[in-house]
Design an enzyme around this catalytic site. Structure first.
Site, mmCIF file in Angstrom:
data_model
loop_
_atom_site.group_PDB
_atom_site.id
_atom_site.type_symbol
_atom_site.label_atom_id
_atom_site.label_comp_id
_atom_site.label_asym_id
_atom_site.label_seq_id
_atom_site.Cartn_x
_atom_site.Cartn_y
_atom_site.Cartn_z
ATOM 1 N N HIS A 20 9.160 8.347 24.725
ATOM 2 C CA HIS A 20 8.729 7.298 25.654
ATOM 3 C C HIS A 20 9.031 7.647 27.127
ATOM 4 O O HIS A 20 8.102 7.683 27.939
ATOM 5 C CB HIS A 20 9.307 5.941 25.244
ATOM 6 C CG HIS A 20 9.159 4.907 26.306
ATOM 7 N ND1 HIS A 20 7.928 4.409 26.697
ATOM 8 C CD2 HIS A 20 10.075 4.302 27.102
ATOM 9 C CE1 HIS A 20 8.112 3.532 27.684
ATOM 10 N NE2 HIS A 20 9.404 3.456 27.944
ATOM 11 N N ASP B 289 5.596 2.678 33.127
ATOM 12 C CA ASP B 289 6.306 2.234 31.925
ATOM 13 C C ASP B 289 5.429 1.265 31.127
ATOM 14 O O ASP B 289 5.289 1.377 29.901
ATOM 15 C CB ASP B 289 7.604 1.546 32.379
ATOM 16 C CG ASP B 289 8.513 1.153 31.231
ATOM 17 O OD1 ASP B 289 8.500 1.830 30.187
ATOM 18 O OD2 ASP B 289 9.259 0.168 31.400
ATOM 19 N N HIS C 257 15.160 6.022 32.655
ATOM 20 C CA HIS C 257 15.051 4.586 32.909
ATOM 21 C C HIS C 257 15.577 3.677 31.805
ATOM 22 O O HIS C 257 15.922 2.528 32.076
ATOM 23 C CB HIS C 257 13.615 4.194 33.299
ATOM 24 C CG HIS C 257 12.643 4.056 32.168
ATOM 25 N ND1 HIS C 257 11.938 5.111 31.640
ATOM 26 C CD2 HIS C 257 12.242 2.966 31.452
ATOM 27 C CE1 HIS C 257 11.148 4.681 30.665
ATOM 28 N NE2 HIS C 257 11.317 3.377 30.525
ATOM 29 N N ASP C 258 15.649 4.147 30.571
ATOM 30 C CA ASP C 258 16.147 3.284 29.493
ATOM 31 C C ASP C 258 17.550 3.663 29.017
ATOM 32 O O ASP C 258 18.040 3.091 28.045
ATOM 33 C CB ASP C 258 15.186 3.312 28.294
ATOM 34 C CG ASP C 258 13.984 2.387 28.492
ATOM 35 O OD1 ASP C 258 14.104 1.392 29.230
ATOM 36 O OD2 ASP C 258 12.922 2.668 27.891
ATOM 37 N N GLU D 197 20.043 0.684 29.671
ATOM 38 C CA GLU D 197 19.648 -0.494 28.885
ATOM 39 C C GLU D 197 19.863 -0.273 27.384
ATOM 40 O O GLU D 197 20.271 -1.187 26.678
ATOM 41 C CB GLU D 197 18.170 -0.810 29.173
ATOM 42 C CG GLU D 197 17.727 -2.164 28.651
ATOM 43 C CD GLU D 197 16.335 -2.520 29.165
ATOM 44 O OE1 GLU D 197 16.132 -2.510 30.393
ATOM 45 O OE2 GLU D 197 15.462 -2.800 28.333
ATOM 46 N N ASP D 198 19.565 0.903 26.901
ATOM 47 C CA ASP D 198 19.506 1.112 25.447
ATOM 48 C C ASP D 198 20.535 2.069 24.852
ATOM 49 O O ASP D 198 20.528 2.284 23.632
ATOM 50 C CB ASP D 198 18.109 1.612 25.057
ATOM 51 C CG ASP D 198 17.042 0.544 25.260
ATOM 52 O OD1 ASP D 198 17.390 -0.648 25.229
ATOM 53 O OD2 ASP D 198 15.868 0.905 25.459
#
Ligand code: ZN
Length: 179
Positions: free
Chosen positions: A32, A119, A58-59, A62-63
């Site tokens: 992704h 995104d 970017h994630d 967050e993840d």
């Protein structure tokens, strides 16, 4: 490919190593962020390295178990601040997080807007080509509409990225109408 970009790729691949997307094929999660960077550079012609590195990362906060301090230390304050702008507040319930994205989108920095547009396009394409396992047509349609509501707050910023999103959205709607 710059040394920093490759370092970001290596960092993100390691951080996301145990995660898979929700599609039937269980695509590795790292695909992704790679797709997002690929859209920015190869489809929209964006060569700003801060944006491209932030796309790869970017994630991660967050993840995965990644802190903003770690990102700042390894990739600098500018990359960190773009990643921070596109990181959801996970303490909020999901419905509120989704609403917050719509409300915050128009206030993002220029770089974060580019990243957000790419995104959303990558997510829509996944929704169409690699639909999450078990999602109903209704749920997919709600998702398309939410993504569009976020992107509608980002318009007038980058025509090419907008048109890539709109193309994916139209394709998603056409699929939906056929069902
Ligand atoms: Zn993403």
């Amino acid at each position: 490919m710059t040394p920093n970009f490759l370092a970001a790729l290596s960092f993100a691949a390691y951080k996301h190593r145990d995660q898979r997307r929700k599609d039937v094929a269980k695509t590795p999660y790292i695909n992704h962020p790679i797709n997002v960077a690929n859209i920015l550079l190869n489809e929209a012609g964006i060569t700003d390295e801060i944006v491209l590195i932030a796309a790869i990362l970017h994630d991660t906060v967050e993840d995965t178990e990644t802190s903003f301090e770690e990102i700042e230390q390894q990739f600098g304050a500018q990359v960190k601040s773009v990643v921070a702008e596109v990181t959801d507040d996970k303490s909020l319930p999901q419905a509120e997080r989704k609403q917050a994205q719509i409300e915050h989108a128009g206030r993002l920095s220029d770089r974060a807007k580019l990243l957000k547009l790419a995104d959303k396009t990558a997510n829509l394409r996944d929704m169409i080509n690699a639909t999450p396992d078990g999602w109903s047509a209704e749920r997919i349609n709600d998702y398309l509409e939410w993504e569009k509501a976020v992107v509608d707050q980002l318009r007038g910023h980058h025509a090419k990225l907008e048109s890539l999103f709109d193309h994916a959205y139209d394709k998603g709607k056409a699929n939906h109408d056929r069902n």
